[in-house]
Design an enzyme around this catalytic site. Sequence first.
Site, PDB file in Angstrom:
ATOM      1  N   VAL A  55     -40.623  17.412 -11.671  1.00 43.41           N
ATOM      2  CA  VAL A  55     -41.278  16.133 -11.398  1.00 43.41           C
ATOM      3  C   VAL A  55     -42.095  16.155 -10.102  1.00 43.41           C
ATOM      4  O   VAL A  55     -42.941  15.289  -9.888  1.00 43.41           O
ATOM      5  CB  VAL A  55     -40.237  14.993 -11.351  1.00 43.41           C
ATOM      6  CG1 VAL A  55     -39.381  15.084 -10.090  1.00 43.41           C
ATOM      7  CG2 VAL A  55     -40.902  13.627 -11.457  1.00 43.41           C
ATOM      8  N   TYR A  56     -41.879  17.132  -9.226  1.00 43.61           N
ATOM      9  CA  TYR A  56     -42.617  17.180  -7.947  1.00 43.61           C
ATOM     10  C   TYR A  56     -44.074  17.535  -8.210  1.00 43.61           C
ATOM     11  O   TYR A  56     -44.349  18.571  -8.780  1.00 43.61           O
ATOM     12  CB  TYR A  56     -42.023  18.227  -6.997  1.00 43.61           C
ATOM     13  CG  TYR A  56     -40.599  18.029  -6.558  1.00 43.61           C
ATOM     14  CD1 TYR A  56     -39.939  16.816  -6.703  1.00 43.61           C
ATOM     15  CD2 TYR A  56     -39.897  19.090  -5.980  1.00 43.61           C
ATOM     16  CE1 TYR A  56     -38.612  16.670  -6.292  1.00 43.61           C
ATOM     17  CE2 TYR A  56     -38.578  18.938  -5.562  1.00 43.61           C
ATOM     18  CZ  TYR A  56     -37.944  17.727  -5.734  1.00 43.61           C
ATOM     19  OH  TYR A  56     -36.637  17.584  -5.331  1.00 43.61           O
ATOM     20  N   SER A  57     -45.077  16.751  -7.816  1.00 42.61           N
ATOM     21  CA  SER A  57     -44.947  15.447  -7.179  1.00 42.61           C
ATOM     22  C   SER A  57     -45.734  14.419  -7.998  1.00 42.61           C
ATOM     23  O   SER A  57     -46.839  14.021  -7.645  1.00 42.61           O
ATOM     24  CB  SER A  57     -45.496  15.523  -5.751  1.00 42.61           C
ATOM     25  OG  SER A  57     -46.778  16.171  -5.792  1.00 42.61           O
ATOM     26  N   GLY A  66     -45.169  18.747 -11.695  1.00 40.36           N
ATOM     27  CA  GLY A  66     -45.294  20.188 -11.874  1.00 40.36           C
ATOM     28  C   GLY A  66     -46.124  20.882 -10.817  1.00 40.36           C
ATOM     29  O   GLY A  66     -46.211  22.110 -10.805  1.00 40.36           O
ATOM     30  N   GLU A  67     -46.722  20.100  -9.912  1.00 42.04           N
ATOM     31  CA  GLU A  67     -47.585  20.713  -8.892  1.00 42.04           C
ATOM     32  C   GLU A  67     -46.806  21.673  -7.995  1.00 42.04           C
ATOM     33  O   GLU A  67     -47.291  22.753  -7.654  1.00 42.04           O
ATOM     34  CB  GLU A  67     -48.249  19.614  -8.037  1.00 42.04           C
ATOM     35  CG  GLU A  67     -49.313  18.817  -8.753  1.00 42.04           C
ATOM     36  CD  GLU A  67     -48.764  17.751  -9.695  1.00 42.04           C
ATOM     37  OE1 GLU A  67     -49.540  17.243 -10.529  1.00 42.04           O
ATOM     38  OE2 GLU A  67     -47.557  17.426  -9.583  1.00 42.04           O
TER      39      GLU A  67
END
Length: 317
Positions: A55-57, A66-67
């Site tokens: 979930v980040y960010s 997914g970043e």
Amino acid sequence: MTSPTSTRLGASDLTVFPLALGGNVFGWTSDEAQSFAVLDAFAAAGGNFVDTADVYSAWAPGNSGGESETVLGRWIAARGNRADVVVATKVGSHPEFKGLKAANIAAATEASLGRLGIDHIDLLYTHFDDESTPVEEIITALDALVRAGKVRHIAASNISPARLRASLAFSDREGLARYVALQPQYNLVSRDTYEGELAEVAAANGLAAVPYYGLASGFLTGKYRAGGPAVDSVRAGGAAKHLDTPRGLKVLEALDTVAADHDAEVATVALAWLLAQPTVAAPIASARTVEQLPALVAVAELALSEAELALLTDASA
């Protein structure tokens, strides 16, 4: 009391540096170049344990989730150091893969593997428990990933003692993959989020604790002070609230005392207290810049006396 430079993570075969580098800032407040620099410096200091989540960010404008995994994966590919990095990530909170139904766990893990560019995840957490899904379904789905070689070990975060106990009992009864670690919120100004029944279940079952918010969103770095200058951080509001509590002020005073005695940073002392607590293997802390990193990795070298630990424990009561 000596401080370890590496530790075995619960009953797993994972040996980790006693600090997990938080990846929540990668691709958010730390761009790819900054993130690579922080990861390089962490590795150079002996660090090998990196914590991220699918979930980040997603909360950041323009991001979709997914970043952080993508940045971490690009760094691993660029450095060719997969064998040297213990990769921990979490599933269940990505906007496209919410919850812990079996099919969702499988799909979310495949997506994480793709973003990370690796063929297996060392430690996979369920990010938030999904009480609408039976623990039997969750554990069976996680076990399938372990059996397929896509995950080495499984862990849980944000779970009740009852659900954790039930999960472990099912694993034992059926001979399936078993949680080896737990990621609770835990720090000097948030002790009841772990201490008590949850910590007792972890201790009784040999689970390692890898606490998040180890520095209370930056409050325990000591940079937030009553009447002090404003802090440029997206988490400033959450951290500064502790200045309005008697406990927060007492904890800062005790941290200042111990830090002065060791000529150490306040953040290092706060993490050293956490590392000395029963079951804790490696607190998580993130660094947006290389300059923030030395105070974090120094926890591996800072040994607090029993009297210093007691001073901090009493101040935080």
